[in-house]
Design a protein around this motif. Structure first.
Motif, short mmCIF file in Angstrom:
data_model
loop_
_atom_site.label_atom_id
_atom_site.label_comp_id
_atom_site.label_asym_id
_atom_site.label_seq_id
_atom_site.Cartn_x
_atom_site.Cartn_y
_atom_site.Cartn_z
N GLY A 117 0.78 -1.23 0.00
CA GLY A 117 0.00 0.00 0.00
C GLY A 117 0.81 1.27 0.00
N ASP A 118 2.07 1.20 0.45
CA ASP A 118 2.80 2.44 0.66
C ASP A 118 3.10 3.18 -0.63
N TRP A 119 3.32 2.44 -1.72
CA TRP A 119 3.51 3.06 -3.04
C TRP A 119 2.54 2.39 -4.01
N HIS A 377 -12.36 5.16 -7.96
CA HIS A 377 -11.32 4.90 -6.97
C HIS A 377 -10.14 4.25 -7.66
N ASP A 378 -8.94 4.49 -7.15
CA ASP A 378 -7.80 3.66 -7.50
C ASP A 378 -7.96 2.30 -6.85
N VAL A 379 -7.57 1.25 -7.59
CA VAL A 379 -7.46 -0.07 -6.98
C VAL A 379 -6.11 -0.09 -6.27
N ARG A 380 -6.10 0.30 -5.01
CA ARG A 380 -4.85 0.63 -4.35
C ARG A 380 -4.17 -0.57 -3.69
N TRP A 381 -4.96 -1.37 -2.93
CA TRP A 381 -4.31 -2.39 -2.10
C TRP A 381 -5.40 -3.08 -1.29
N GLY A 382 -5.02 -4.03 -0.45
CA GLY A 382 -5.96 -4.67 0.45
C GLY A 382 -5.28 -5.75 1.27
N THR A 388 -11.57 -12.18 6.04
CA THR A 388 -12.17 -11.67 4.80
C THR A 388 -11.22 -10.69 4.15
N PHE A 389 -11.02 -10.82 2.84
CA PHE A 389 -10.16 -9.87 2.15
C PHE A 389 -10.92 -8.56 1.94
N VAL A 390 -10.36 -7.49 2.46
CA VAL A 390 -10.99 -6.17 2.37
C VAL A 390 -10.07 -5.26 1.57
N TRP A 391 -10.59 -4.78 0.45
CA TRP A 391 -9.83 -3.88 -0.42
C TRP A 391 -9.75 -2.48 0.18
N VAL A 392 -8.65 -1.81 -0.12
CA VAL A 392 -8.55 -0.37 0.09
C VAL A 392 -8.72 0.28 -1.28
N TRP A 393 -9.92 0.79 -1.54
CA TRP A 393 -10.15 1.59 -2.74
C TRP A 393 -10.02 3.04 -2.32
N GLU A 394 -9.17 3.76 -3.06
CA GLU A 394 -8.74 5.06 -2.55
C GLU A 394 -8.57 6.04 -3.72
N ILE A 395 -9.50 6.95 -3.85
CA ILE A 395 -9.34 7.96 -4.89
C ILE A 395 -8.24 8.94 -4.48
N SER A 396 -7.55 9.46 -5.46
CA SER A 396 -6.39 10.32 -5.18
C SER A 396 -6.82 11.75 -4.86
N ARG A 468 -4.77 2.44 10.46
CA ARG A 468 -3.59 1.70 9.99
C ARG A 468 -3.55 1.65 8.48
N ARG A 469 -4.68 1.37 7.86
CA ARG A 469 -4.73 1.27 6.41
C ARG A 469 -4.50 2.64 5.75
N SER A 470 -5.02 3.67 6.37
CA SER A 470 -4.80 5.00 5.83
C SER A 470 -3.32 5.36 5.89
N LYS A 471 -2.68 5.09 7.02
CA LYS A 471 -1.26 5.39 7.15
C LYS A 471 -0.41 4.54 6.23
N ALA A 472 -0.88 3.33 5.92
CA ALA A 472 -0.13 2.42 5.05
C ALA A 472 -0.24 2.80 3.58
N THR A 473 -1.12 3.74 3.25
CA THR A 473 -1.30 4.15 1.86
C THR A 473 -1.00 5.65 1.77
N THR A 474 -2.03 6.46 1.50
CA THR A 474 -1.85 7.92 1.43
C THR A 474 -2.83 8.55 2.42
N PRO A 475 -2.35 9.00 3.55
CA PRO A 475 -3.25 9.44 4.63
C PRO A 475 -4.20 10.57 4.24
N ALA A 476 -3.86 11.38 3.26
CA ALA A 476 -4.71 12.52 2.92
C ALA A 476 -5.92 12.13 2.08
N TRP A 477 -5.97 10.87 1.62
CA TRP A 477 -7.01 10.48 0.67
C TRP A 477 -8.13 9.70 1.34
#
Length: 538
Positions: A117-119, A377-382, A388-396, A468-477
């Motif tokens: 998720g970080d990049w 949304h970007d298909v960012r990570w999960g 259960t697999f939970v996606w992080v969909w995250e628009i930029s 945790r998931r927000s910090k692992a990706t892009t916290p502002a999004w």
């Protein structure tokens, strides 16, 4: 007899046995490439080690990232055209840097990304894959958390021995013949209206960040009733200069009265400032007025090339445009409120697959009496959570505020990352509310328009896990925690033909199923090839 100067015959090196050549497309922005380089190096080392276990070596075809289309052309001159080729992506990249070389490469192509998720390497991978799907270039694709798992190793072994990697895509089926129903009737009636009356999408400069897959030719759009108004971001910037401060300030006051908060600071280089937001709201007002000038049915702002060097990010404006409840904007003479109480569908990053989707979603949800707010949304990570697999969909940047449980009351304005957004600007950050979702993607393959449709549930996670998931990706999004219905992580990755997907909420599962059916009927009536993904009730 005339004498002409003939160019030297092109030459290319010969492929070496048991050797894969590796390329890495990067960003156009040097700061982004520099920041992501350590992650890229670590990922390439892991891939190289996995290939070494199979008796293969890796020859890197260039230094650093490929940071322009010209550089890509020069790099591919050094690659044997029949050699096995790896496109390794641990970061966001501009696909057009390498698409010319990939289009004519004759050897087997493998795209690889780290499932992290970080990049946004996964987002970059899906963009390259979608570009090759549009071009008709065969490719294989793999991803892994650390490149030591059995699934990745088996896929890599398959690629070096057969030139391809098989994936399970049994979750996809073509749309069957539809049984007559009120939903099918609605979809077909809306399609007939679009074909007869037509619609205009306003594109503020095509080709955002090299997303070749996000450009749909007129020859494919026009037969489904959609026409482009090609607009310039320069015109948007010029219109922003004409918006009085008082109007932008009134929009800001409306947002704060609605409950939105902003994390302001003093250092514009790294923190959000009130002036940045002022320019963003001028863009919001300017976009609506230009849309009114041209009679647009949807609009898309590229931003990343050009405007990023002139003004703060477009994201705040984009999230507002996609929401029905937003600061009122009048025509220049003050006589009319523009798009009063309804969204002006906006397709972020000028993604024209999103444009088609957002346009028809808006009309369907409106006709059904639902909230028509939609977003990509970007298909960012999960990751798994409690099995259960939970996606992080995250628009930029920003979602429409109605995608939050309490609307603007939980919307926070954070500064965009200085690495990508040197002039800053506010996002609309928050956690998307739990509920039933229809997800979709319109894409080009085989010279035709296709659409994948599926169902998902946006779920609520504990606050510490969301953090945790927000910090692992892009916290502002903003984030949507999404669980796909009947589609595994790897099935989705293997099939998806874009770095983006579209989402829209329904009040319950039964209504979501009906809305998906209307959408399938509408798109099929337009001539789009519709595919159902996972557990879909129609």
């Amino acid at each position: 007899m005339s004498t002409y100067t003939l160019p030297a015959a092109p030459t290319r090196p010969a492929a070496e046995p048991n050797t894969a050549y590796l390329v890495a497309s990067g960003d156009l922005r040097p700061a982004a490439n520099e920041a992501g380089w350590p992650t890229q190096v670590a990922m390439e080392a892991a891939v190289t080690a996995a290939l070494a276990e199979l008796g293969w070596s890796v020859r890197r075809a260039h230094d650093g990232f490929i940071s322009s289309q010209r550089m890509g052309l020069e790099v591919f001159k050094t690659i044997p055209p029949d050699a096995p080729l790896i496109v390794a992506e641990a970061v966001w990249q501009y696909s057009h840097h390498i698409l010319a070389g990939l289009r004519t490469h004759r050897g087997p192509i493998l795209t690889v990304a780290n499932f992290a998720g970080d990049w946004p390497g996964l987002v970059g991978l899906l963009g390259v894959n979608a570009g090759m799907a549009k071009m008709g270039v065969p490719y294989s694709t793999l991803w892994s958390v650390d490149f030591t798992d059995d699934w990745f190793k088996a896929g890599l072994r398959s690629w070096v021995t057969t030139g391809s990697v098989p994936h399970d895509t049994s979750h996809v089926r073509d749309l069957p013949s539809l049984v007559p129903s009120a939903e099918v009737d609605l979809g077909r009636a809306l399609a007939a209206q679009l074909l007869a009356d037509k619609a205009i999408i306003g594109v503020f400069d095509e080709g955002c960040m090299g997303m070749y897959n996000a450009i749909i030719d007129d020859e494919l759009l026009n037969p489904i009733g959609i026409y482009k108004e090609r607009l310039s971001q320069s015109a948007l910037w010029a219109e922003m200069q004409r918006v009085p401060d008082a109007e932008a300030s009134a929009a800001f006051d409306w947002l704060t009265a609605a409950g939105m908060t902003f994390r302001f600071g003093a250092d514009a280089a790294t923190e959000l400032t009130r002036e940045q937001v002022q320019w963003q709201l001028k863009m919001y007002i300017a976009a609506l007025r230009i849309a009114d000038d041209f009679g647009l049915d949807a609009a898309g702002i590229q931003y990343q090339q050009g405007l990023k060097d002139l003004c703060p990010a477009s994201d705040l404006a984009e999230g507002l445009l996609n929401n029905a409840d937003r600061p009122p904007v009048t025509s220049r003479d003050g006589a009319r409120v523009l798009w009063d109480g309804v969204p002006l569908p906006h397709f972020n990053e000028a993604d024209e697959g999103v444009a088609v989707d957002a346009l028809v979603t808006n009309r369907i949800w409106t006709a059904m009496g639902l909230d028509p707010a939609t977003t990509l949304h970007d298909v960012r990570w999960g990751e798994d959570f409690d099995g259960t697999f939970v996606w992080v969909w995250e628009i930029s940047g920003s979602v429409p505020a109605s995608h939050f449980a309490t609307g603007y009351a939980e919307a926070e304005g954070w500064r965009q990352d200085p690495v990508y957004f040197p002039l800053g600007g506010s996002t609309i950050k928050g956690i998307c509310k739990p509920g039933e979702v229809v997800w979709s993607r319109v894409f080009v393959q085989g010279g035709k328009l296709h659409a994948d449709l599926g169902r998902a549930s946006a779920v609520s996670l504990p606050a510490d896990e969301s953090q945790r998931r927000s910090k692992a990706t892009t916290p502002a999004w903003p984030i949507m925690h999404a669980v796909l219905h009947g589609v595994t992580r790897d099935q989705f990755m293997a099939r998806h033909k874009a770095n983006h997907l579209n989402v829209a909420y329904a009040p319950d599962a039964a209504v979501a199923d009906k809305a998906l059916l209307v959408k399938a009927a509408l798109l099929a009536e337009l001539g789009v090839e519709v595919h159902l993904c996972g557990n879909v009730s129609i």
